[in-house]
Motif scaffolding. Structure first.
Motif, PDB file in Angstrom:
ATOM      1  N   HIS A  93       0.714  -1.189   0.034  1.00 34.26           N
ATOM      2  CA  HIS A  93      -0.122   0.005   0.030  1.00 34.26           C
ATOM      3  C   HIS A  93       0.749   1.148   0.159  1.00 34.26           C
ATOM      4  CE1 HIS A  93      -3.891  -1.987   1.767  1.00 34.26           C
ATOM      5  NE2 HIS A  93      -3.500  -2.571   0.688  1.00 34.26           N
ATOM      6  N   GLU A 111      -4.621 -10.725  -2.314  1.00 41.71           N
ATOM      7  CA  GLU A 111      -5.568 -10.506  -1.578  1.00 41.71           C
ATOM      8  C   GLU A 111      -6.915 -11.373  -1.631  1.00 41.71           C
ATOM      9  OE1 GLU A 111      -4.904  -5.798   0.008  1.00 41.71           O
ATOM     10  OE2 GLU A 111      -6.331  -6.238  -1.644  1.00 41.71           O
ATOM     11  N   GLU A 117      -9.719  -0.671   3.346  1.00 37.31           N
ATOM     12  CA  GLU A 117      -9.034  -1.889   3.830  1.00 37.31           C
ATOM     13  C   GLU A 117      -8.117  -1.568   5.139  1.00 37.31           C
ATOM     14  OE1 GLU A 117      -7.940  -4.601  -0.097  1.00 37.31           O
ATOM     15  OE2 GLU A 117      -6.479  -3.329   0.586  1.00 37.31           O
TER      16      GLU A 117
HETATM   17 FE   LIG Z   1      -4.864  -4.008  -0.534  1.00 33.66          FE
END
Ligand SMILES: [Fe+2]
Ligand SMILES: [Fe+2]
Length: 191
Positions: A12, A58, A122
């Motif tokens: 991220h 993910e 998230e």
């Molecule tokens: Fe992610």
């Protein structure tokens, strides 16, 4: 050894840095200099590759655990996976268009906004809940699996493939191998 939150969090942070750089380029207006145009194209190509791998792992490992461990896990996962599917369509446009083309800048702007919203969802909504229920040992194991899976994950978005974890586990490696052969032939992602 890094746990799932550290592994995904590192991705991220890298994606956020690319978004900031892309946004700075947007503010300057369309690059006129061919070298700058090329650099913007390469940055987007890196973003498409990294994002494709990240969302695939993910879908394979993180969202199934959300569904399993949280009472409202299905709703949380459906929302997250839905955002990822939408993003893949934008990534597919980016993968096909070139800097300087109208489609490209439009898709860049949309992706910057959508990706920031998705990462916030998230990290801000789902992770705090998962940290409460995921025991540290399993969080470590999942981190290891995700880090390993990224090495063989698809490098293209595949927006028309259903984000089904079982399907990804069986068909994913073949799809990823095809992506990588195409990358090798075209020199994509070699910057
Ligand atoms: Fe992610
Ligand atoms: Fe995601």
């Amino acid at each position: 050894m890094a746990d799932v939150f550290e592994v995904l969090g590192k991705d991220h942070a890298e994606v956020r840095a690319m978004l900031t750089e892309l946004e700075a380029g947007t503010r300057k207006g369309p690059p006129a200099d061919p070298a700058e145009l090329r650099r913007r194209g390469e940055l987007v190509q890196r973003l498409v590759i990294d994002e494709s791998k990240h969302e695939a792992v993910e879908e394979e490992y993180f969202w199934p655990a959300v569904r399993e461990l949280l009472g409202d896990g299905d709703e949380l996962a459906d929302h997250g996976v839905g955002q990822e599917q939408d993003a893949k369509h934008v990534l597919a446009v980016l993968d096909k268009s070139k800097p300087g083309e109208a489609d490209f800048e439009e898709a860049v702007a949309r992706f910057i906004a959508d990706a920031r919203e998705h990462i916030s969802y998230e990290e801000g909504t789902v992770w705090p809940r998962m940290r409460q229920v995921l025991d540290p040992e399993r969080a470590q194991r999942m981190g290891d699996r995700i880090a390993a899976a990224k090495k063989h994950a698809p490098t293209r978005p595949h927006p028309n493939t259903p984000p089904n974890p079982a399907l990804l586990k069986t068909a994913g490696p073949a799809v990823a191998a095809t992506d990588r052969i195409r990358d090798l032939v075209s020199g994509r992602g070699r910057h």
